[in-house]
Structure formats: structure tokens, C-alpha cells
Design an enzyme around this catalytic site. Structure first.
Site, PDB file in Angstrom:
ATOM      1  N   SER A 137       0.868  -1.178   0.000  1.00  0.00           N
ATOM      2  CA  SER A 137       0.000   0.000   0.000  1.00  0.00           C
ATOM      3  C   SER A 137       0.904   1.227   0.000  1.00  0.00           C
ATOM      4  CB  SER A 137      -0.858   0.015   1.275  1.00  0.00           C
ATOM      5  OG  SER A 137      -1.496   1.268   1.460  1.00  0.00           O
ATOM      6  N   TYR A 150      -2.049   0.178  10.910  1.00  0.00           N
ATOM      7  CA  TYR A 150      -2.116  -0.237   9.502  1.00  0.00           C
ATOM      8  C   TYR A 150      -0.831   0.119   8.759  1.00  0.00           C
ATOM      9  CZ  TYR A 150      -3.817  -0.878   4.732  1.00  0.00           C
ATOM     10  OH  TYR A 150      -3.967  -1.291   3.424  1.00  0.00           O
TER      11      TYR A 150
HETATM   12  P1  NDP Z   1     -11.678  -5.924   0.952  1.00  0.00           P
HETATM   13  O1  NDP Z   1     -12.137  -5.727   2.345  1.00  0.00           O
HETATM   14  O2  NDP Z   1     -12.672  -5.746  -0.156  1.00  0.00           O
HETATM   15  O3  NDP Z   1     -11.020  -7.374   0.789  1.00  0.00           O
HETATM   16  C1  NDP Z   1     -10.192  -7.917   1.782  1.00  0.00           C
HETATM   17  C2  NDP Z   1     -10.107  -9.410   1.577  1.00  0.00           C
HETATM   18  O4  NDP Z   1      -9.226  -9.963   2.573  1.00  0.00           O
HETATM   19  C3  NDP Z   1     -11.440 -10.106   1.720  1.00  0.00           C
HETATM   20  O5  NDP Z   1     -11.596 -11.047   0.675  1.00  0.00           O
HETATM   21  C4  NDP Z   1     -11.352 -10.809   3.063  1.00  0.00           C
HETATM   22  O6  NDP Z   1     -12.069 -12.045   3.000  1.00  0.00           O
HETATM   23  C5  NDP Z   1      -9.861 -11.091   3.126  1.00  0.00           C
HETATM   24  N1  NDP Z   1      -9.395 -11.344   4.485  1.00  0.00           N
HETATM   25  C6  NDP Z   1      -9.418 -10.521   5.560  1.00  0.00           C
HETATM   26  N2  NDP Z   1      -8.955 -11.148   6.640  1.00  0.00           N
HETATM   27  C7  NDP Z   1      -8.619 -12.401   6.239  1.00  0.00           C
HETATM   28  C8  NDP Z   1      -8.109 -13.540   6.896  1.00  0.00           C
HETATM   29  N3  NDP Z   1      -7.833 -13.536   8.222  1.00  0.00           N
HETATM   30  N4  NDP Z   1      -7.884 -14.668   6.186  1.00  0.00           N
HETATM   31  C9  NDP Z   1      -8.158 -14.701   4.874  1.00  0.00           C
HETATM   32  N5  NDP Z   1      -8.668 -13.669   4.181  1.00  0.00           N
HETATM   33  C10 NDP Z   1      -8.896 -12.528   4.879  1.00  0.00           C
HETATM   34  O7  NDP Z   1     -10.446  -4.945   0.756  1.00  0.00           O
HETATM   35  P2  NDP Z   1      -9.404  -4.732  -0.455  1.00  0.00           P
HETATM   36  O8  NDP Z   1      -9.760  -5.579  -1.605  1.00  0.00           O
HETATM   37  O9  NDP Z   1      -9.278  -3.288  -0.655  1.00  0.00           O
HETATM   38  O10 NDP Z   1      -8.074  -5.240   0.244  1.00  0.00           O
HETATM   39  C11 NDP Z   1      -7.198  -6.201  -0.339  1.00  0.00           C
HETATM   40  C12 NDP Z   1      -5.776  -5.859   0.009  1.00  0.00           C
HETATM   41  O11 NDP Z   1      -5.436  -4.622  -0.592  1.00  0.00           O
HETATM   42  C13 NDP Z   1      -5.486  -5.681   1.508  1.00  0.00           C
HETATM   43  O12 NDP Z   1      -4.234  -6.279   1.796  1.00  0.00           O
HETATM   44  C14 NDP Z   1      -5.419  -4.167   1.681  1.00  0.00           C
HETATM   45  O13 NDP Z   1      -4.616  -3.798   2.767  1.00  0.00           O
HETATM   46  C15 NDP Z   1      -4.808  -3.781   0.353  1.00  0.00           C
HETATM   47  N6  NDP Z   1      -4.982  -2.391  -0.032  1.00  0.00           N
HETATM   48  C16 NDP Z   1      -6.230  -1.852  -0.137  1.00  0.00           C
HETATM   49  C17 NDP Z   1      -6.371  -0.501  -0.505  1.00  0.00           C
HETATM   50  C18 NDP Z   1      -7.698   0.177  -0.571  1.00  0.00           C
HETATM   51  O14 NDP Z   1      -7.749   1.433  -0.584  1.00  0.00           O
HETATM   52  N7  NDP Z   1      -8.818  -0.559  -0.651  1.00  0.00           N
HETATM   53  C19 NDP Z   1      -5.204   0.319  -0.837  1.00  0.00           C
HETATM   54  C20 NDP Z   1      -3.943  -0.360  -0.704  1.00  0.00           C
HETATM   55  C21 NDP Z   1      -3.856  -1.672  -0.334  1.00  0.00           C
HETATM   56  P3  NDP Z   1     -12.891 -12.709   4.201  1.00  0.00           P
HETATM   57  O15 NDP Z   1     -13.415 -11.612   5.072  1.00  0.00           O
HETATM   58  O16 NDP Z   1     -13.964 -13.484   3.480  1.00  0.00           O
HETATM   59  O17 NDP Z   1     -11.902 -13.608   4.880  1.00  0.00           O
HETATM   60  C1  8X3 Z   2      -5.064   1.647   1.908  1.00  0.00           C
HETATM   61  C2  8X3 Z   2      -4.635   3.035   1.551  1.00  0.00           C
HETATM   62  O1  8X3 Z   2      -4.293   5.396   2.423  1.00  0.00           O
HETATM   63  O2  8X3 Z   2      -6.140   4.100   3.371  1.00  0.00           O
HETATM   64  O3  8X3 Z   2      -3.945   0.799   1.946  1.00  0.00           O
HETATM   65  O4  8X3 Z   2      -3.866   3.619   3.989  1.00  0.00           O
HETATM   66  S1  8X3 Z   2      -4.743   4.060   2.904  1.00  0.00           S
END
Ligand code: NDP
Ligand code: 8X3
Length: 250
Positions: A137, A150
Site C-alpha cells: 500500500s 495499519y
Molecule cells: P476488501 O475488504 O474488499 O477485501 C479484503 C479481503 O481480505 C477479503 O476477501 C477478506 O475475506 C480477506 N481477508 C481478511 N482477513 C482475512 C483472513 N484472516 N484470512 C483470509 N482472508 C482474509 O479490501 P481490499 O480488496 O481493498 O483489500 C485487499 C488488500 O489490498 C489488503 O491487503 C489491503 O490492505 C490492500 N490495499 C487496499 C487498498 C484500498 O484502498 N482498498 C489500498 C492499498 C492496499 P474474508 O473476510 O472473506 O476472509
Molecule cells: C489503503 C490506503 O491510504 O487508506 O492501503 O492507507 S490508505
């Protein structure tokens, strides 16, 4: 003889970036093995793709081991591992920080990614060439008030990815950090524990990235020629200059 179908494992595939990554990689011919906790959601993602859904909680070592054992028994190797499972919990400053939020973020984003990678390495080494993509991220190299838990976890993802690059050099295993800025997924809903109004405010007046935009980046890095390793790829909406500088339409 035709080459066997390449196997892509995607963690956290039940929504957001993980879901879109399954779609993008399946579209490029990969067989998808998707993991997450919510099985019904996961089934809906993989069914149209002809992929497999397996239960996975990356905070639980036995769950990781059962998942990887099943992949090994069925396929014998992994060509691409996308370590995407992750979350933010809360936006409290350190003085008011909650232990359970910190533990959940660090167990999921850091220990989960480390343990998943360790468990998959024997199968990644069985493929003629393979690739690990870690979802970092912009929070992996920037900080903001309220984000200590985070941002610490995503700084750790960055450190782990760079360490793996050193440890795997000389092997046919590529390693990439994809570091997005603001992506509209369930991320903010999870961060604010179901408060939809607060989550919507994050994306007010701006066109954020979509899960598909990030999946497109992941697809691009894994489909470069095998001698090309994209070490890191940072991607943000045009309206976002850093973690907290966003040009919003009024
Ligand atoms: P979502 O909440 O849409 O997806 C997160 C996913 O992670 C879900 O499928 C959830 O599935 C899974 N998850 C959470 N905890 C667990 C666990 N203990 N075991 C297995 N799976 C798990 O968010 P995003 O798609 O945005 O996030 C995906 C990744 O991208 C993350 O690592 C996030 O930090 C990163 N990210 C997101 C950004 C944003 O702005 N959205 C920006 C930068 C990075 P379930 O609950 O079914 O287990
Ligand atoms: C998610 C982006 O800016 O919310 O990884 O930390 S931010």
C-alpha cells in the site's frame, strides 16, 4: 504436449482487489485457487471462472497448512501466489488505540503473509518459474495520523517483500509489491466496522481506483517476460497525490 495450466493462488479473494484479481488472472488462462473466510462469497467469485474455493484464515496456522496441503495434493505446484488478504481496523490515534485492532492487523497483514509465503514456497519451487505478488500500500512508505497499526503493517509488507527479493535471487521466482493508494472496495467498510456513511465519506467527490484497476496492475506484472521482475508498482487515483492529499469535487 500442451503446457499444463498455470495455477494462481489468491488470498482474500472473496471481495475487492482479490475478487478482481481472480477474474483478471482467470481471463489470462490461469486456474484459480481462491482462499478467504467467507465461503459463500468465495464460491460466487470462482464458480463463473471454473476455479476452486478453499477455506482460508491467514491468522490461523492450521488453516494455512490445510489450504496449502490441498493445493499441493491437487496441483503439485503454484505458479503465482497473490498475498492479498488484509485489512485496516479502526483509525484511532495511538493514545486511544485498541489492542484487538492492532493484533488483527498485524496477525493478518504481516504474520498471515509471512506464514502463507513460507507454506507456499515448496510448491512455488516446484513450478518451472513462479511469482509472489504482495499487496502492499502507499501506507507502506507514507504515514498518517490514526494509521499507526495499519501503516506499520504495510511498512512490514514492504520490508518482507524486499527481504524475499534478496533471499530468492538466483531462483526462478519473481517477487513484486503492488502498492495502491485509494481503492473503493469493502476496505473502508471493514475499517469502520460496518459504518457505511463513514466509509462512503472516504470516496466522496473523488474517482477512486477500483479493484479491477489494481487487478490490471497485478496481471501486468505477472505477464512480463520471465527475466523481468517488477520490484514494486505504486498506483493511485489521479486525484490523490499522497495518503492524505486528495483533490475532491465539492
Ligand atoms: P476488501 O475488504 O474488499 O477485501 C479484503 C479481503 O481480505 C477479503 O476477501 C477478506 O475475506 C480477506 N481477508 C481478511 N482477513 C482475512 C483472513 N484472516 N484470512 C483470509 N482472508 C482474509 O479490501 P481490499 O480488496 O481493498 O483489500 C485487499 C488488500 O489490498 C489488503 O491487503 C489491503 O490492505 C490492500 N490495499 C487496499 C487498498 C484500498 O484502498 N482498498 C489500498 C492499498 C492496499 P474474508 O473476510 O472473506 O476472509
Ligand atoms: C489503503 C490506503 O491510504 O487508506 O492501503 O492507507 S490508505
Amino acid at each position: 504436449m500442451p503446457a499444463p495450466q498455470r495455477i494462481a493462488v489468491v488470498t482474500g479473494a472473496s471481495s475487492g482487489i482479490g475478487e478482481a484479481t481472480c477474474q483478471a488472472l482467470a481471463g489470462a488462462g490461469f486456474h484459480i485457487v481462491a482462499g478467504a473466510r467467507r465461503q459463500e462469497r468465495l464460491q460466487k467469485v470462482v464458480a463463473p471462472l471454473g476455479g476452486e474455493a478453499l477455506p482460508l484464515d491467514v491468522t490461523q496456522l492450521p488453516s494455512i497448512e490445510a489450504f496449502v496441503q490441498a493445493v499441493g495434493a491437487r496441483h503439485g505446484r503454484i505458479d503465482v501466489l497473490v498475498n492479498n488478504a488484509g485489512l485496516a481496523a479502526g483509525l484511532a490515534q495511538v493514545a486511544e488505540g485498541r489492542d484487538d485492532d492492532w493484533v488483527q492487523m498485524l496477525e493478518t497483514n504481516v504474520l498471515g503473509l509471512l506464514r502463507m509465503t513460507r507454506a507456499c514456497l515448496p510448491l512455488l519451487r516446484k513450478a518451472p518459474s513462479s511469482h509472489v505478488v504482495n499487496l502492499g500500500s502507499v501506507a507502506g512508505f507514507e504515514v498518517y495520523a490514526g494509521g499507526a497499526g495499519y501503516t506499520a503493517s504495510k511498512h512490514a509488507v514492504r520490508a518482507i517483500t524486499r527481504t524475499l527479493r534478496l533471499e530468492l535471487v538466483g531462483e526462478p521466482i519473481r517477487i513484486t509489491e503492488v502498492a495502491p493508494g485509494m481503492v473503493e472496495t469493502e476496505f473502508s467498510l471493514v475499517r469502520f466496522k460496518g459504518d457505511a456513511a463513514r466509509a462512503a465519506e472516504v470516496y466522496r467527490g473523488v474517482q477512486p481506483l477500483t479493484g479491477a484497476d489494481v487487478a490490471d496492475c497485478i496481471l501486468w506484472v505477472v505477464t512480463r517476460p520471465l527475466h523481468v521482475n517488477v520490484d514494486e508498482l505504486v498506483v493511485r487515483p489521479i486525484a490523490q497525490a499522497n495518503a492524505f492529499t486528495v483533490a475532491r469535487r465539492s
